[in-house]
Enzyme design. Sequence first.
Site: not given
Length: 712
Positions: A306-307, A381, A413, A453, A553, A555
């Site tokens: 997560l950013t 990551q 990304c 990813k 990945n 929602d």
Amino acid sequence: MQDSEQPEALVAAEARTEAGVPSDANEPSTKRQKLSHNATTDDRDRRGIAPIKPEYLISLEAQDVVDDDAAERAGAAESNVTGKQDRRDGNNKKDRRKQKGQNHNRNFGHFEDTLRLCNSRMLSNEFSPKNCKFGERCTMCHDLRAYLADGRRPDVETLSGKCPVFESHGRCPSGWKCRFVKSHSEEVEHEDGRKELVLIQGDDQAEVDDNQEGRPGVVNVATSDIKWDLARKKIVLEKSEAYIKWLDKDSEITHKLYNRKTGTEVAPVDPNEAQELRAQFVDPPFKPSEKRKIYFGRETPVLAPLTTQGNLPFRRLCSELGAQITYSEMAMGLPLIQGQKGEWALMKTHESELASPRYSPEAGNIVEGYDNAKDMKWGAQISGNQAWVAMKATEALTRFLPHCRVIDLNCGCPIDLVFQTGAGSGLLDTPNKLEKMVRGMNAVSQDVPITVKLRMGVRDNRPTAQRLIERLAFGNPEFRDRLGGPGTAAITLHGRSRQQRYTRKANWEYIAECAALIQSYKTKKNDLTDTAMEADASTQANTLDGRMYFLGNGDCYSHVDYFDHIDNAKVDSVMIARGAMIKPWIFEEIEKGQYLDKSASERLAYVEKFVRYGLEAWGSDEIGLGHTRRFLLEWLSFTCRYIPIGLLEHLPPSLQDRPPKYKCRDDLETLLASNNYQDWIKISEMFLGPAHPNFTFQPKHKSNSYELDAEG
């Protein structure tokens, strides 16, 4: 509904992972239609409005929820992302001035002591200070009493006035700089009548110098010497250098063979010479099949990279609530190689993340040779735009981090500053480069598996993930017989395109198609055997039947979503991003298999835990409090979106639903639901006391900064 505008750029410091930048709405707030007061529940459902029970409704008009993609744009020209002046900022022209591109250089002010206490005094009793290595040249304060009287703000009275670090570990590395120092210091009177200020701490207190970065309970800390040597290029990454040389030679020979195979060379192809060229191929020095085995399953929900919010305290909280796999924020490969401390700080891990994940596989899915006791939760990551960058970053991580489950390559990304360099989702259209990167990373990562990813593709309606998945499983068909597979241990697929960013719902139908593709690989491998094209087994991932694990990945917001995706999309596990940021107890719901209607007091207790964990990770001094406050406010900008399930007419809740105007069940719940950033400041002050006079906060979703003097 109309789709949101696509953001144009984002600050590189916050572009470290494509998972975790949220969006609750499918369209910009300026384009949303207002609902009539007599609208029905079905109307609200169709319009993406959360189904609040009538007794809690104030108005069916949707709250002015900002567009997250627009908020992330570095080039945003509005004073805030809704394009409207926020009345909370008053009428002062200074407060209304536009701050273009707030995320390009978000400013949080500075929060330091008035007098800077010298490190030679920080952990020493008053009468027995350590020698200052700078001597008379030192410009810092050496008078302890003067520092305590005039050089710092008074002790914080929250948390019962007790230092959380000292309470947990029996020592406080912040020493006299601690904002709770009264709880672990005292004044003693000696026989000669002199009074001395002394710290209450154990004898095992570590020596402090300029390079000390360790904190109690924190592991994977790269020393300053390591980072300095990397920056000065004094560290040679031998494995990467050897593989790069092999890769250059291999590429040259491959090019010659390809030209001769296609007949593009002018000279005729001599069969004997071609055979001699083939004989020059050398196997890579390391095999994926020899790596440590890992496991993903129904019982291992995964916290996404997560950013900003994927920081150590938040991961620790999620791990405590049931997250079985965690990841660092996305670290840029080149800065890691260059020894930049900001990227290496992302690799710090809490000891709780070294615990083994849950392991109770169903019959038939047991991974032979998998040792759960040696497995751990935390993985790193990274991103990179060149094979050599990814390889060297991987070798540096596996060499200097003693604890790492996997290294994940980010190929999803969507941020422009990442994409335009060819990293992140820029790799989705370059399968040859991606395959080369994964092969190289596997060659230098020792026993650490390599995972990837992905997103569905770069553009809407043009998915490329299936083609990439087959390439990552078996390798290029032209060279499969010689090189085998890249050895990818697991793939995570985000069900959106790069163009889509975080708007509209994730496409789980496409994820299911890709899962079926991977499920068919056992048959595929048999077909390859029949055609003498099977990839060498030694180049396959060290997993069940050499099959890659596959995670979905997008929602996931409840245990119902989680198990639905596993049962129907047939993924091995689900990676959770925004759902965890809004309600981290989603992992507890998954473990218990039921909805949990957390009370406001329970949710506030999680905030307190985050604060305590933040002070342990970043320090209990003025700077540590400032960092903890900043990241707490970032988190509260997501938690305020949570609608208690007791207020909903029906379940499951949807991550994409935006709330109408509603009232809560008590005042504390109302405070936690506020999207007013000034209320977030109030929540932070419950545990951290008043903010530093020079502290500012610029929410991603609102340009105007918070300033103490503007609050009176």
